[in-house]
Design a protein around this motif. Structure first.
Motif, PDB file in Angstrom:
ATOM      1  N   ALA A  13     -20.096  11.816-125.564  1.00  0.00           N
ATOM      2  CA  ALA A  13     -19.989  10.963-126.748  1.00  0.00           C
ATOM      3  C   ALA A  13     -18.531  10.749-127.162  1.00  0.00           C
ATOM      4  CB  ALA A  13     -20.779  11.611-127.886  1.00  0.00           C
ATOM      5  N   ALA A  14     -17.780  11.840-127.301  1.00  0.00           N
ATOM      6  CA  ALA A  14     -16.397  11.733-127.786  1.00  0.00           C
ATOM      7  C   ALA A  14     -15.512  11.051-126.744  1.00  0.00           C
ATOM      8  CB  ALA A  14     -15.859  13.129-128.116  1.00  0.00           C
ATOM      9  N   ASP A  33     -15.427  12.697-114.960  1.00  0.00           N
ATOM     10  CA  ASP A  33     -16.510  13.624-115.333  1.00  0.00           C
ATOM     11  C   ASP A  33     -17.041  14.276-114.060  1.00  0.00           C
ATOM     12  OD1 ASP A  33     -18.556  13.617-118.121  1.00  0.00           O
ATOM     13  OD2 ASP A  33     -19.112  14.730-116.305  1.00  0.00           O
ATOM     14  N   ASN A  51     -30.256  10.794-132.463  1.00  0.00           N
ATOM     15  CA  ASN A  51     -29.940  10.750-133.901  1.00  0.00           C
ATOM     16  C   ASN A  51     -28.424  10.543-133.988  1.00  0.00           C
ATOM     17  OD1 ASN A  51     -30.117  13.307-136.529  1.00  0.00           O
ATOM     18  ND2 ASN A  51     -29.710  11.116-136.640  1.00  0.00           N
ATOM     19  N   THR A 174     -19.490  23.126-119.408  1.00  0.00           N
ATOM     20  CA  THR A 174     -18.633  24.170-118.830  1.00  0.00           C
ATOM     21  C   THR A 174     -17.618  24.616-119.873  1.00  0.00           C
ATOM     22  OG1 THR A 174     -16.859  22.671-118.109  1.00  0.00           O
ATOM     23  CG2 THR A 174     -18.689  23.000-116.564  1.00  0.00           C
ATOM     24  N   GLU A 378     -16.794  18.238-129.409  1.00  0.00           N
ATOM     25  CA  GLU A 378     -17.358  19.578-129.602  1.00  0.00           C
ATOM     26  C   GLU A 378     -16.474  20.700-129.061  1.00  0.00           C
ATOM     27  OE1 GLU A 378     -21.559  19.750-128.462  1.00  0.00           O
ATOM     28  OE2 GLU A 378     -21.297  21.904-128.262  1.00  0.00           O
ATOM     29  N   PHE A 391     -22.767  13.998-133.512  1.00  0.00           N
ATOM     30  CA  PHE A 391     -22.333  12.741-132.887  1.00  0.00           C
ATOM     31  C   PHE A 391     -21.300  12.035-133.763  1.00  0.00           C
ATOM     32  CE2 PHE A 391     -26.264  12.505-130.050  1.00  0.00           C
ATOM     33  CZ  PHE A 391     -25.518  12.822-128.924  1.00  0.00           C
TER      34      PHE A 391
HETATM   35  P1  FDA Z   1     -20.557  16.207-124.481  1.00  0.00           P
HETATM   36  O1  FDA Z   1     -21.199  17.498-124.149  1.00  0.00           O
HETATM   37  O2  FDA Z   1     -21.384  15.088-124.968  1.00  0.00           O
HETATM   38  O3  FDA Z   1     -19.750  15.670-123.219  1.00  0.00           O
HETATM   39  C1  FDA Z   1     -18.941  16.493-122.439  1.00  0.00           C
HETATM   40  C2  FDA Z   1     -18.780  15.824-121.085  1.00  0.00           C
HETATM   41  O4  FDA Z   1     -17.806  16.578-120.361  1.00  0.00           O
HETATM   42  C3  FDA Z   1     -20.046  15.834-120.263  1.00  0.00           C
HETATM   43  O5  FDA Z   1     -20.285  14.539-119.735  1.00  0.00           O
HETATM   44  C4  FDA Z   1     -19.766  16.857-119.147  1.00  0.00           C
HETATM   45  O6  FDA Z   1     -20.394  16.535-117.921  1.00  0.00           O
HETATM   46  C5  FDA Z   1     -18.246  16.736-119.037  1.00  0.00           C
HETATM   47  N1  FDA Z   1     -17.626  17.959-118.517  1.00  0.00           N
HETATM   48  C6  FDA Z   1     -17.872  19.233-118.878  1.00  0.00           C
HETATM   49  N2  FDA Z   1     -17.113  20.058-118.144  1.00  0.00           N
HETATM   50  C7  FDA Z   1     -16.380  19.282-117.311  1.00  0.00           C
HETATM   51  C8  FDA Z   1     -15.431  19.562-116.289  1.00  0.00           C
HETATM   52  N3  FDA Z   1     -15.105  20.823-115.974  1.00  0.00           N
HETATM   53  N4  FDA Z   1     -14.865  18.527-115.619  1.00  0.00           N
HETATM   54  C9  FDA Z   1     -15.218  17.236-115.911  1.00  0.00           C
HETATM   55  N5  FDA Z   1     -16.137  16.911-116.857  1.00  0.00           N
HETATM   56  C10 FDA Z   1     -16.701  17.933-117.554  1.00  0.00           C
HETATM   57  N6  FDA Z   1     -26.095  15.677-131.966  1.00  0.00           N
HETATM   58  C11 FDA Z   1     -26.386  14.722-132.868  1.00  0.00           C
HETATM   59  O7  FDA Z   1     -25.530  14.359-133.676  1.00  0.00           O
HETATM   60  N7  FDA Z   1     -27.631  14.132-132.888  1.00  0.00           N
HETATM   61  C12 FDA Z   1     -28.616  14.485-131.999  1.00  0.00           C
HETATM   62  O8  FDA Z   1     -29.706  13.886-131.992  1.00  0.00           O
HETATM   63  C13 FDA Z   1     -28.326  15.521-131.078  1.00  0.00           C
HETATM   64  N8  FDA Z   1     -29.292  15.978-130.235  1.00  0.00           N
HETATM   65  C14 FDA Z   1     -28.981  16.918-129.288  1.00  0.00           C
HETATM   66  C15 FDA Z   1     -29.975  17.362-128.418  1.00  0.00           C
HETATM   67  C16 FDA Z   1     -29.673  18.313-127.452  1.00  0.00           C
HETATM   68  C17 FDA Z   1     -30.752  18.815-126.552  1.00  0.00           C
HETATM   69  C18 FDA Z   1     -28.346  18.798-127.334  1.00  0.00           C
HETATM   70  C19 FDA Z   1     -27.966  19.796-126.274  1.00  0.00           C
HETATM   71  C20 FDA Z   1     -27.363  18.370-128.217  1.00  0.00           C
HETATM   72  C21 FDA Z   1     -27.667  17.440-129.215  1.00  0.00           C
HETATM   73  N9  FDA Z   1     -26.707  17.015-130.124  1.00  0.00           N
HETATM   74  C22 FDA Z   1     -27.027  16.078-131.060  1.00  0.00           C
HETATM   75  C23 FDA Z   1     -25.309  17.509-130.054  1.00  0.00           C
HETATM   76  C24 FDA Z   1     -24.443  16.466-129.325  1.00  0.00           C
HETATM   77  O9  FDA Z   1     -25.069  16.132-128.098  1.00  0.00           O
HETATM   78  C25 FDA Z   1     -23.049  17.010-129.049  1.00  0.00           C
HETATM   79  O10 FDA Z   1     -22.489  17.522-130.227  1.00  0.00           O
HETATM   80  C26 FDA Z   1     -22.160  15.913-128.494  1.00  0.00           C
HETATM   81  O11 FDA Z   1     -22.716  15.436-127.298  1.00  0.00           O
HETATM   82  C27 FDA Z   1     -20.741  16.422-128.241  1.00  0.00           C
HETATM   83  O12 FDA Z   1     -20.014  15.382-127.671  1.00  0.00           O
HETATM   84  P2  FDA Z   1     -18.796  15.683-126.703  1.00  0.00           P
HETATM   85  O13 FDA Z   1     -18.394  14.366-126.135  1.00  0.00           O
HETATM   86  O14 FDA Z   1     -17.791  16.523-127.373  1.00  0.00           O
HETATM   87  O15 FDA Z   1     -19.416  16.586-125.529  1.00  0.00           O
END
Ligand code: FDA
Length: 405
Positions: A13-14, A33, A51, A174, A378, A391
């Motif tokens: 997302a971010a 990614d 959401n 990770t 996150e 989000f």
């Molecule tokens: P995010 O986790 O989205 O993205 C990180 C990316 O980095 C991923 O694509 C990953 O593959 C990549 N990555 C990781 N390590 C790497 C590496 N070593 N090298 C290259 N790429 C790498 N929040 C909300 O507001 N409403 C909701 O409805 C929900 N529902 C929900 C359901 C479930 C089951 C979960 C697990 C989480 C939610 N959340 C949520 C939380 C929300 O999903 C979360 O806070 C955001 O996705 C965080 O966004 P980021 O972009 O920071 O990390």
């Protein structure tokens, strides 16, 4: 070697929000990614309906060692900015409860909007790309970082770390972002699985298992924070929105308190039944207020025996003494227990804790001591409540960092 203005590590997302915004500002941007597709957590979020934000976003909805850190970004890119973006794409959405906005159709609609925005910004997205090494470049070059990846080498002026937290490792989570932060001397706060169900052991576990599937509205409290939402008994302990919310505030060894009748004063209700000269047993009358299966199990449980509540269960309501009523009221209004733990990262929605916000600018998201290195989403020590707040943090931090990369 590919040379770019900005590389974003992590297409969640971010990362996608940041890349799209920076690309549309005219920067050359790549998202790298390691997963086989971007936005996996968006796709699985909100039960498949994402959401995506909340009408009532406030800094108080976020936890961080520095509670002020989130204020600037949340005010510069608000929920209304994101609503305006999705409305441009005619996204159909609805408010479910407590200001939570969900897609009418599917979470993929949100991901498609972000991908369309990335395309408008000319962003290059590369999946299945693992970062092997990040080098800081010094000397006579415009480029500050060199990345060695499984897809070749890259140089960039700005490096944005958007690799998220540790929850759901099977979805690609990770500790990469924390390791990179450490490599560049940033501090990391303690991290724990959060927005996560509690586990019980012993008698409490047996009780929860006997009630698995029973859901009821409660007020749940811990460490001076309370939430009024639904709770669910599971085969491992307790879950449901109320439990996930309070898990953000819970630390191992803390008690939680649950009020199973948040809208009723049970002592007054019993007095009312007594004044009506009811001849029914307590269990029968309580079953009008809560699921009967719960009432029966609760009054027969060890904690009920310990306070004598089990011997009151079959009394006629007219025979209840003042102290009987106090015991019963406490059992349903202020039940305390100590969870054994949580279900951990395999089911947690988020990671509490992360890159220490004292080491990052709240305006630009740049590391204070490492020019050109940014942390968003996150991976930072900013954790939102359940309800679209996480989000919104991803959108806001991604958008704000993109103004500076
Ligand atoms: P995010 O986790 O989205 O993205 C990180 C990316 O980095 C991923 O694509 C990953 O593959 C990549 N990555 C990781 N390590 C790497 C590496 N070593 N090298 C290259 N790429 C790498 N929040 C909300 O507001 N409403 C909701 O409805 C929900 N529902 C929900 C359901 C479930 C089951 C979960 C697990 C989480 C939610 N959340 C949520 C939380 C929300 O999903 C979360 O806070 C955001 O996705 C965080 O966004 P980021 O972009 O920071 O990390």
């Amino acid at each position: 070697m590919k040379d770019l203005d900005c590389i974003v590590i992590g297409g969640g997302a971010a990362g996608l929000m940041c890349a799209a915004t920076a690309g549309q500002r005219g920067k050359s941007v790549a998202v790298l990614d390691h997963a086989n597709k971007v936005g996996k957590k968006i796709l699985m979020s909100g039960g498949g309906r994402c959401n995506f934000t909340n009408y009532f976003v406030e800094p108080a909805n976020y936890l961080s060692q520095n509670p002020h850190f989130c204020k600037s970004a949340l005010s510069r890119y608000t929920q209304y900015d994101f609503i305006e973006l999705v409305s441009r794409y005619n996204l159909e959405y609805h408010e479910k409860t407590l200001g939570q906005l969900f897609c009418d159709h599917k979470a993929k609609d949100i991901l498609n909007i972000l991908l369309a925005e990335c395309e408008l910004g000319g962003v290059e997205i590369t999946t299945q790309c693992s970062i092997e090494k990040v080098e800081q470049l010094t000397g006579d070059t415009d480029y500050r970082f060199k990345l060695h990846t499984t897809m070749g080498a890259y140089r960039c002026k700005s490096l944005v770390v958007a690799s998220g937290g540790l929850s759901i490792p099977t979805m690609g989570a990770t500790g990469f972002g924390y390791d990179l932060a450490k490599q560049f001397g940033l501090r990391i706060t303690a991290r724990e699985a959060s927005l996560v169900p509690f586990t019980f052991k012993g008698e409490l576990l047996t009780l929860a298992q006997s009630l698995a599937g029973v859901a009821l509205p409660v007020v749940i409290s811990c460490n001076n924070q309370s939430f009024k939402e639904a709770m669910l008994f599971t085969h491992k302990g307790i879950s449901g929105p109320a439990v996930l919310q309070i898990s953000n505030y819970w630390y191992s060894g803390n008690n939680i308190e649950i009020n199973f009748l948040p809208d009723i004063d049970l002592a007054e209700q019993i007095a009312q039944w007594q004044s009506e000269k009811s001849k029914s047993e307590l269990t029968t009358l309580l079953s009008r207020l809560m699921p009967k299966r719960f009432v029966v199990a609760w009054l027969a449980a060890e904690h009920a025996k310990a306070c004598g509540a089990n011997s009151i269960a079959n009394k006629n309501i007219a025979d209840l003494s003042r102290s009987d009523i106090e015991i019963i009221a406490k059992l349903f209004h202020a039940w305390q227990c100590m969870p054994a733990g949580t279900e951990g990262y395999k089911t947690a929605e988020v990671t509490r804790g992360g890159v220490n916000t004292d080491d990052v600018s709240s305006k630009t998201f740049e590391a204070k001591k490492v020019p050109g290195l940014y942390f968003i989403g996150e991976v930072l020590d900013v954790t939102g409540w359940l309800g679209g707040f996480n989000f919104q943090w991803a959108w806001a931090s991604g958008y704000c960092a993109a103004q500076h990369v």
